[in-house]
Design a protein around this motif. Sequence first.
Motif, PDB file in Angstrom:
ATOM      1  N   ALA A 163      17.183  -7.238  -7.009  1.00 13.97           N
ATOM      2  CA  ALA A 163      17.631  -7.248  -5.497  1.00 13.97           C
ATOM      3  C   ALA A 163      17.646  -6.330  -4.734  1.00 13.97           C
ATOM      4  O   ALA A 163      18.303  -5.122  -5.371  1.00 13.97           O
ATOM      5  N   GLY A 164      16.936  -6.034  -3.788  1.00 11.44           N
ATOM      6  CA  GLY A 164      17.225  -5.093  -2.797  1.00 11.44           C
ATOM      7  C   GLY A 164      16.265  -3.658  -3.136  1.00 11.44           C
ATOM      8  O   GLY A 164      15.878  -2.533  -2.725  1.00 11.44           O
ATOM      9  N   GLU A 165      15.161  -4.598  -4.100  1.00 12.85           N
ATOM     10  CA  GLU A 165      13.825  -3.689  -4.639  1.00 12.85           C
ATOM     11  C   GLU A 165      12.598  -4.612  -4.566  1.00 12.85           C
ATOM     12  O   GLU A 165      12.674  -5.062  -4.283  1.00 12.85           O
ATOM     13  N   GLY A 166      11.704  -3.348  -3.683  1.00 13.58           N
ATOM     14  CA  GLY A 166      10.359  -3.463  -3.543  1.00 13.58           C
ATOM     15  C   GLY A 166       9.184  -2.870  -3.982  1.00 13.58           C
ATOM     16  O   GLY A 166       9.877  -1.288  -4.921  1.00 13.58           O
ATOM     17  N   ARG A 167       8.250  -3.017  -4.399  1.00 13.73           N
ATOM     18  CA  ARG A 167       7.064  -2.346  -4.989  1.00 13.73           C
ATOM     19  C   ARG A 167       6.410  -1.780  -3.593  1.00 13.73           C
ATOM     20  O   ARG A 167       5.779  -3.272  -3.386  1.00 13.73           O
ATOM     21  N   PHE A 168       5.256  -0.770  -3.395  1.00 14.72           N
ATOM     22  CA  PHE A 168       4.762  -0.627  -2.468  1.00 14.72           C
ATOM     23  C   PHE A 168       3.814   0.267  -3.021  1.00 14.72           C
ATOM     24  O   PHE A 168       3.625   1.225  -3.592  1.00 14.72           O
ATOM     25  N   ILE A 169       1.970  -0.558  -2.193  1.00 13.63           N
ATOM     26  CA  ILE A 169       0.841  -0.283  -2.448  1.00 13.63           C
ATOM     27  C   ILE A 169      -0.056  -0.046  -0.795  1.00 13.63           C
ATOM     28  O   ILE A 169       0.317  -0.745  -0.630  1.00 13.63           O
ATOM     29  N   HIS A 170      -0.843   1.349  -0.825  1.00 14.51           N
ATOM     30  CA  HIS A 170      -1.567   1.300   0.093  1.00 14.51           C
ATOM     31  C   HIS A 170      -2.736   1.841  -0.032  1.00 14.51           C
ATOM     32  O   HIS A 170      -3.044   2.116  -1.643  1.00 14.51           O
ATOM     33  N   THR A 171      -3.550   1.692   0.831  1.00  7.99           N
ATOM     34  CA  THR A 171      -5.152   2.313   0.703  1.00  7.99           C
ATOM     35  C   THR A 171      -5.582   3.616   0.346  1.00  7.99           C
ATOM     36  O   THR A 171      -6.020   3.885  -0.858  1.00  7.99           O
ATOM     37  N   TYR A 172      -4.338   4.666   1.487  1.00  9.83           N
ATOM     38  CA  TYR A 172      -4.580   6.049   0.468  1.00  9.83           C
ATOM     39  C   TYR A 172      -3.778   6.928   0.834  1.00  9.83           C
ATOM     40  O   TYR A 172      -2.649   6.504   1.121  1.00  9.83           O
ATOM     41  N   MET A 173      -4.201   7.941   0.191  1.00  6.15           N
ATOM     42  CA  MET A 173      -3.052   8.430  -0.584  1.00  6.15           C
ATOM     43  C   MET A 173      -2.743   8.999   0.901  1.00  6.15           C
ATOM     44  O   MET A 173      -1.342   9.627   0.888  1.00  6.15           O
ATOM     45  N   HIS A 174      -3.354   9.543   2.092  1.00  7.29           N
ATOM     46  CA  HIS A 174      -3.274  10.158   3.308  1.00  7.29           C
ATOM     47  C   HIS A 174      -4.572  10.249   4.488  1.00  7.29           C
ATOM     48  O   HIS A 174      -5.333  10.213   3.782  1.00  7.29           O
ATOM     49  N   ASP A 175      -4.013  11.091   5.014  1.00  8.95           N
ATOM     50  CA  ASP A 175      -5.670  11.108   5.649  1.00  8.95           C
ATOM     51  C   ASP A 175      -6.523  12.151   5.320  1.00  8.95           C
ATOM     52  O   ASP A 175      -6.173  12.989   4.595  1.00  8.95           O
ATOM     53  N   GLY A 176      -7.512  12.272   5.351  1.00  9.52           N
ATOM     54  CA  GLY A 176      -8.679  12.992   5.378  1.00  9.52           C
ATOM     55  C   GLY A 176     -10.048  11.953   5.599  1.00  9.52           C
ATOM     56  O   GLY A 176      -9.852  11.726   5.883  1.00  9.52           O
ATOM     57  N   ASN A 177     -11.383  13.438   5.328  1.00  6.30           N
ATOM     58  CA  ASN A 177     -12.209  13.123   5.052  1.00  6.30           C
ATOM     59  C   ASN A 177     -13.372  13.675   4.004  1.00  6.30           C
ATOM     60  O   ASN A 177     -13.372  14.686   3.826  1.00  6.30           O
ATOM     61  N   PRO A 178     -13.858  12.801   2.767  1.00  5.21           N
ATOM     62  CA  PRO A 178     -13.262  11.199   3.075  1.00  5.21           C
ATOM     63  C   PRO A 178     -12.198  10.963   2.771  1.00  5.21           C
ATOM     64  O   PRO A 178     -10.896  11.737   2.293  1.00  5.21           O
ATOM     65  N   LEU A 179     -11.582   9.998   3.159  1.00  4.22           N
ATOM     66  CA  LEU A 179      -9.752   9.353   2.172  1.00  4.22           C
ATOM     67  C   LEU A 179      -9.801   9.095   1.284  1.00  4.22           C
ATOM     68  O   LEU A 179     -10.608   8.454   0.261  1.00  4.22           O
ATOM     69  N   PRO A 180      -8.675   9.723   0.332  1.00  3.06           N
ATOM     70  CA  PRO A 180      -8.544   9.781  -0.782  1.00  3.06           C
ATOM     71  C   PRO A 180      -7.392   8.602  -1.401  1.00  3.06           C
ATOM     72  O   PRO A 180      -6.681   8.243  -0.737  1.00  3.06           O
ATOM     73  N   SER A 181      -8.303   7.821  -2.373  1.00  3.24           N
ATOM     74  CA  SER A 181      -7.682   6.715  -2.998  1.00  3.24           C
ATOM     75  C   SER A 181      -6.483   6.465  -3.233  1.00  3.24           C
ATOM     76  O   SER A 181      -5.837   7.146  -3.650  1.00  3.24           O
ATOM     77  N   PHE A 182      -5.894   5.402  -2.998  1.00  4.71           N
ATOM     78  CA  PHE A 182      -4.574   5.697  -4.058  1.00  4.71           C
ATOM     79  C   PHE A 182      -4.573   6.097  -5.253  1.00  4.71           C
ATOM     80  O   PHE A 182      -5.605   5.347  -5.557  1.00  4.71           O
ATOM     81  N   GLN A 183      -3.068   6.602  -5.505  1.00  4.14           N
ATOM     82  CA  GLN A 183      -3.006   6.683  -7.351  1.00  4.14           C
ATOM     83  C   GLN A 183      -1.665   6.563  -7.693  1.00  4.14           C
ATOM     84  O   GLN A 183      -0.346   6.515  -7.021  1.00  4.14           O
ATOM     85  N   GLY A 184      -1.618   6.205  -9.338  1.00  5.22           N
ATOM     86  CA  GLY A 184      -0.892   5.632  -9.467  1.00  5.22           C
ATOM     87  C   GLY A 184      -0.525   4.588  -9.323  1.00  5.22           C
ATOM     88  O   GLY A 184      -0.589   4.028  -9.398  1.00  5.22           O
ATOM     89  N   GLU A 185       1.208   3.931 -10.048  1.00  3.91           N
ATOM     90  CA  GLU A 185       1.744   2.799  -9.979  1.00  3.91           C
ATOM     91  C   GLU A 185       1.876   2.875  -8.345  1.00  3.91           C
ATOM     92  O   GLU A 185       3.083   3.923  -7.624  1.00  3.91           O
ATOM     93  N   PRO A 186       2.366   1.225  -8.180  1.00  4.86           N
ATOM     94  CA  PRO A 186       3.003   0.894  -6.436  1.00  4.86           C
ATOM     95  C   PRO A 186       4.636   1.992  -6.365  1.00  4.86           C
ATOM     96  O   PRO A 186       5.139   1.936  -7.694  1.00  4.86           O
ATOM     97  N   LYS A 187       4.285   2.036  -6.298  1.00  6.19           N
ATOM     98  CA  LYS A 187       5.850   2.676  -5.463  1.00  6.19           C
ATOM     99  C   LYS A 187       7.181   1.721  -5.895  1.00  6.19           C
ATOM    100  O   LYS A 187       6.979   0.686  -4.712  1.00  6.19           O
ATOM    101  N   LYS A 188       8.359   2.431  -5.962  1.00 12.70           N
ATOM    102  CA  LYS A 188       9.666   1.442  -5.708  1.00 12.70           C
ATOM    103  C   LYS A 188      10.300   2.393  -4.570  1.00 12.70           C
ATOM    104  O   LYS A 188      10.345   2.863  -4.791  1.00 12.70           O
ATOM    105  N   VAL A 189      10.953   0.902  -3.917  1.00 14.64           N
ATOM    106  CA  VAL A 189      11.616   1.293  -2.676  1.00 14.64           C
ATOM    107  C   VAL A 189      12.710   0.807  -2.252  1.00 14.64           C
ATOM    108  O   VAL A 189      12.330  -0.957  -3.029  1.00 14.64           O
ATOM    109  N   ALA A 190      13.275   1.342  -1.668  1.00 19.43           N
ATOM    110  CA  ALA A 190      14.837   0.096  -1.240  1.00 19.43           C
ATOM    111  C   ALA A 190      14.164  -0.846   0.096  1.00 19.43           C
ATOM    112  O   ALA A 190      13.738  -0.513   0.294  1.00 19.43           O
TER     113      ALA A 190
END
Length: 235
Positions: A163-190
């Motif tokens: 409880a109180g915990e989740g995992r977050f994944i997204h497509t891009y690490m940040h803005d850019g050209n080309p856009l850099p893909s997400f890296q690593g494990e899904p992030k543990k968040v509250a």
Amino acid sequence: MRQDLCALLRGNSYPGRGILLGRSGDNAVIAYFIMGRSENSRNRIFEETADGIRTRAFDESKMTDPSLIIYHPVRRLESGVTIVTNGDQTDTVYEGLSRGLTFEQSLRSREFEPDGPNYTPRISGLVHIQEAGFAYWLSILKSNDGDPSCCNRYTFSYDSPAAGEGRFIHTYMHDGNPLPSFQGEPKKVAIQGDIHSFAGMLWESLNEENKVSLFVRYIDIATGRYETRILNKNQ
């Protein structure tokens, strides 16, 4: 260590599309958002369907290419499974599970999006509510550091989420050209609060210029009943 989801979002002007799965109290939590840089990508809303949601053009006259932006992000099976993805692989997983395949097996027929040079990752999630509790899975299919000749496939599974915990994944690490893909494990968040406060926090944390739509669902783990919030920039 659980990271601050607000800080992660506020510190990234363009995470692209994002999936969050986790638990708040007695509820399984699903969140999915989309962002856009082009007029075509920004010209969208989420709307509910019989078994989930779909993306739809806000202004049909401005839609130029629906191929990668119009799809069903969320679909639900009667077995207590909810699927959430950033593309039409939602239907691929739905059909695969209906045929007895696993989440991972269902995605073997898919790879990253054909939108070079970005080769946007396909991110997918699955939540399964059952009598013993619930579990969830996340997947990312992406190019090999921008090389489309190889598809890297990663699946992460989480049993009896805290409880109180989740995992977050997204497509891009940040803005850019080309856009850099997400890296690593899904992030543990509250994860904190009820669906209204949590959805509001997510929406306010997304970059104002680039955010398009947000879907949040809380599912009662004991009963399977759920509550949904949808926020669209285009009203």
